[in-house]
Design an enzyme around this catalytic site. Structure first.
Site, short mmCIF file in Angstrom:
data_model
loop_
_atom_site.label_atom_id
_atom_site.label_comp_id
_atom_site.label_asym_id
_atom_site.label_seq_id
_atom_site.Cartn_x
_atom_site.Cartn_y
_atom_site.Cartn_z
N CYS A 138 1.13 -1.06 -0.28
CA CYS A 138 -0.06 -0.16 0.20
C CYS A 138 0.46 1.52 0.33
O CYS A 138 1.95 1.26 0.18
CB CYS A 138 -0.67 -0.19 1.24
SG CYS A 138 -1.73 -1.32 1.40
N LEU A 182 -3.13 -2.07 -1.61
CA LEU A 182 -3.53 -2.82 -2.63
C LEU A 182 -4.21 -3.88 -2.18
O LEU A 182 -3.03 -4.51 -0.72
CB LEU A 182 -2.11 -2.99 -3.76
CG LEU A 182 -1.85 -3.67 -4.12
CD1 LEU A 182 -2.50 -3.75 -5.83
CD2 LEU A 182 -0.29 -3.86 -4.76
N ILE A 208 -3.99 -10.02 1.15
CA ILE A 208 -4.53 -10.35 2.45
C ILE A 208 -6.51 -10.16 2.71
O ILE A 208 -5.84 -9.26 3.32
CB ILE A 208 -3.76 -11.22 3.56
CG1 ILE A 208 -2.73 -11.54 2.76
CG2 ILE A 208 -3.80 -11.44 4.29
CD1 ILE A 208 -1.04 -11.50 3.80
N GLY A 222 3.21 -2.80 3.71
CA GLY A 222 3.46 -4.12 3.72
C GLY A 222 3.30 -5.38 3.77
O GLY A 222 1.40 -5.47 3.52
N GLU A 223 4.27 -6.27 4.28
CA GLU A 223 2.69 -7.43 4.84
C GLU A 223 3.47 -7.82 5.57
O GLU A 223 5.09 -8.14 6.10
CB GLU A 223 3.21 -8.75 3.67
CG GLU A 223 3.21 -8.17 2.03
CD GLU A 223 1.24 -8.83 2.32
OE1 GLU A 223 0.96 -8.77 3.38
OE2 GLU A 223 0.84 -8.33 1.27
N ASP A 275 -3.27 -9.31 8.34
CA ASP A 275 -2.58 -9.14 9.23
C ASP A 275 -1.87 -7.45 9.87
O ASP A 275 -1.79 -7.21 10.95
CB ASP A 275 -1.15 -9.09 8.71
CG ASP A 275 -1.04 -7.95 7.60
OD1 ASP A 275 -2.03 -7.67 6.87
OD2 ASP A 275 0.20 -8.25 6.46
N ILE A 293 11.98 -11.38 -18.21
CA ILE A 293 12.46 -10.23 -20.18
C ILE A 293 13.42 -11.62 -20.21
O ILE A 293 14.79 -11.33 -19.79
CB ILE A 293 12.28 -9.35 -19.55
CG1 ILE A 293 13.56 -8.55 -18.74
CG2 ILE A 293 10.71 -8.84 -19.08
CD1 ILE A 293 13.84 -7.21 -18.85
N SER A 349 11.30 -12.27 -5.26
CA SER A 349 12.29 -12.37 -5.92
C SER A 349 13.58 -12.72 -5.50
O SER A 349 13.12 -13.08 -3.98
CB SER A 349 12.46 -10.56 -6.53
OG SER A 349 12.66 -9.99 -5.07
#
Length: 631
Positions: free
Chosen positions: A2, A51, A54, A76-77, A100, A291, A363
């Site tokens: 977010c 965004l 969860i 965040g998460e 969370d 890519i 990633s």
């Protein structure tokens, strides 16, 4: 993932205009297109762009605690939120949602500012405690999520996930900090101890800030650090097993999402390792993307395809043109501050590709910093052996004289580019590594500055804070200090900054399992020869992954995203390069030697020298000035 923003009055709790907070949030709407909210009370205003990842329907923000005592905005998460939720329920905490965010509020109620030590994940958040009338700001251990703040002329503190949010506030001064320009030209980014605008600060990674009405502005408090001071003992096989367990645990914890999830796959050891453990933990094919480049020597897509086949992933790829420079202006606006890592452009392209099919992507970032994976780590270990054999009284004069006389052979094969190594050997271990990290060495920077800028800069040199950091690091060796500097300066300032801005520009959440703090702490405790051995970085990690990945993926030379900026400045961007040296905003500052800059442009365009890194730096600096509305 977010975006957050807010205003807090340090002295008198004046009313906060909700429309002003909303405007700050609108400036970072790309970070959260799924929802928005603003909450105000006397002396404080909190804003949020969401965004949804969860508990999609059940966790709107700003969020009030169950007892109404506190309000939260969070970016965040928290990967251990389920375990924390269970622990907190056992001591009487109640929950209305399944996400969370509410766990952070309950943790604040139970543990206060120390709650951050219980949170495993990536985060930047603000909690306003209505009873204590305090504002608590916190940032995660490694600095995955950003947080800017500034004191304003009306006595308030404004904060936000990006500088854009602060710039949207009419009281923020848009005056360039010349020391930040010195930092930027040295490192290629503005590190977290400074911001491009005077009066703006970034909350450092692993720090928090507790503000109280009527009290002076405090200094941030460090709540986490990584130590290289202790060495783990054990057989290599046991350390391998522990490493695999930690990697598997880190990957699995980051696969929790209520939206489509996938991974970046470059075909290198780091992203391939993440995909290997994702495939192991998933009942369905892992979605991967990569890519390629239309220049064969820059293209790694064949390795990515091979790994995708091995783990039967649902793989998509796209080819980026070597003439893909049309989005440079967009790139400058993404970062606000000047940012000269040209790999940001292909990173943005792979984020765009991923966002077509997923909302969350894992990633492989972080392994190089933690396990000694960069070429400069290998060089540092080797150079320290030379330094141990030869006293400074001999190295300084001999290597210094040879290094200064040696030509700057950017065009030559790597083994013949000895100038940097010679000058590095002339200094001590710390100074040598700082030189290896730099985009522009001191003598090159001084060559383009005007007398006016030198006077503004005074005695400050961009290397000074980094040298102090390395000298004071909890470390035993030169390699330890080098990796400590990378984790504290390079990682948040360049790598994580790049991934956050490019991914958030397309509303994609990126998670970095190899930056799990337990994995970082384990890596920092490894003996040096478990990190760098026989000229090979990430020694233990590669050894541990041999059961999962083919040898040519593990041991091929590290490449990364390469952008052909040298060719661009001899072709389609030559005119822009000349404009920088002549009539651009940079020239109007009077901070640079225009004649010297023009000679560097002419030499590059003519093919006499490769000055592309400097020209790219100056181009992005000029565009950053324009995007911030300063001149």
């Amino acid at each position: 993932m977010c975006g957050i923003a807010g205003i807090y009055h340090l002295e008198t709790p004046k009313p906060v205009d909700a429309a002003r907070v909303e405007a700050m949030c609108d400036a970072i709407a790309h970070r959260g297109p799924d929802g928005q909210g603003v909450w105000t009370a006397p002396g404080v205003g909190l804003g949020h762009r969401r965004l949804s990842i969860i508990d999609i329907a059940g966790s709107p923000q700003p969020m009030a605690a169950e007892d109404g005592r506190a309000m939260l905005v969070f970016n965040g998460e928290i990967y251990n939120y389920r375990e924390l939720r269970h622990e907190l329920k056992a001591v009487g905490e109640k929950f209305r949602t399944d996400g969370d965010s509410e766990v952070i509020l309950a943790a604040w109620r139970r543990w206060g500012p120390d709650c951050v030590t219980r949170l495993f994940g990536m985060f930047a958040f603000a909690i306003y405690d209505l009873e204590a009338r305090t504002l608590f700001l916190a940032r995660d251990r490694l600095g995955v999520k950003p947080l800017y703040y500034a004191l304003l002329s009306d006595g308030s503190l404004a904060f936000g996930s990006e500088l854009k949010a602060l710039v949207a506030h009419p009281l923020l001064r848009r005056e360039i900090d010349p020391l930040a320009v010195e930092d930027y030209l040295t490192w290629g980014y503005v590190p977290d101890h400074r911001a491009i605008l005077k009066g703006v600060s970034k909350l450092p990674a692993g720090h928090s800030l507790l503000l109280r009405h009527g009290t002076p502005m405090p200094q941030p408090r460090q709540w986490w650090d990584v130590s290289f001071a202790d060495r783990r003992k054990g057989k290599p096989a046991d350390l391998e097993a522990e490493l695999v367990h930690l990697m598997r645990q880190a990957v699995a914890s980051r696969m929790v999402a209520d939206v489509p999830l996938g991974a970046f796959l470059s075909g290198g050891v780091d992203s391939s390792s993440v995909v290997a453990f994702m495939a192991e933990a998933s009942a369905n094919p892992v979605r991967t993307c990569s890519i390629g480049f239309d220049v064969a020597e820059l293209d790694e897509s064949a390795y990515a395809s091979r790994v995708a086949q091995q783990f039967a992933t649902d793989h998509v790829s796209s080819v980026v043109s070597s003439n893909d420079f049309s989005a440079i202006d967009k790139l400058a606006r993404m970062f606000d501050e000047p940012f000269a890592d040209a790999s940001a452009l292909p990173t943005w392209r792979v984020c765009q590709l991923a966002r077509q099919s997923v909302t969350v992507a894992l990633s492989g970032d972080g392994a190089d910093e933690a396990f000694g994976g960069y070429r400069r780590h290998v060089f540092q270990a080797g150079e320290d052996k030379v330094r141990a054999l030869l006293p400074q009284s001999l190295r300084g004069p001999v290597f210094g004289a040879i290094g200064r006389a040696y030509p700057k052979a950017d065009w030559a094969p790597r083994p013949l580019r000895a100038k940097s190594t010679l000058l590095s050997l002339a200094g001590d271990s710390v100074a040598g590594y700082a030189r290896s990290m730099a985009f522009l060495a001191p003598e090159l920077r001084d060559g383009i500055y005007s007398e006016d800028f030198r006077r503004l800069r005074g005695e400050y040199r961009a290397e000074d804070p980094v040298l102090a950091l390395m000298n004071e690091a909890p470390a035993r060796s030169g390699l330890d200090r080098a990796q400590y500097a990378d984790l504290k300066v390079w990682l948040p300032g360049d790598i994580l900054n790049k991934v956050d801005r490019t991914s958030m520009s397309v509303s994609l959440e990126v998670r970095e399992p190899l930056l799990d703090h337990r994995l970082i702490e384990f890596a920092a405790s490894l003996p040096e020869n478990m990190r760098v051995q026989r000229g090979q970085g990430k020694w233990l990690m590669k050894k541990a992954m041999r059961r999962y990945l083919p040898e040519d993926v593990l041991y091929r030379p590290k490449q990364g995203f390469v952008t052909p900026i040298s060719q661009w400045f001899r072709g389609p961007l030559a005119a822009q390069a000349r404009e920088i040296a002549g009539g651009a905003a940079l020239a109007r500052t009077g901070w640079f030697d225009q004649r010297r800059l023009l000679s560097l442009v002419d030499a590059h365009v003519a093919g006499v020298a490769d000055n592309s890194r400097l020209l790219w730096q100056m181009l992005m600096l000029n565009k950053a000035f324009a995007s911030l509305g300063v001149s």
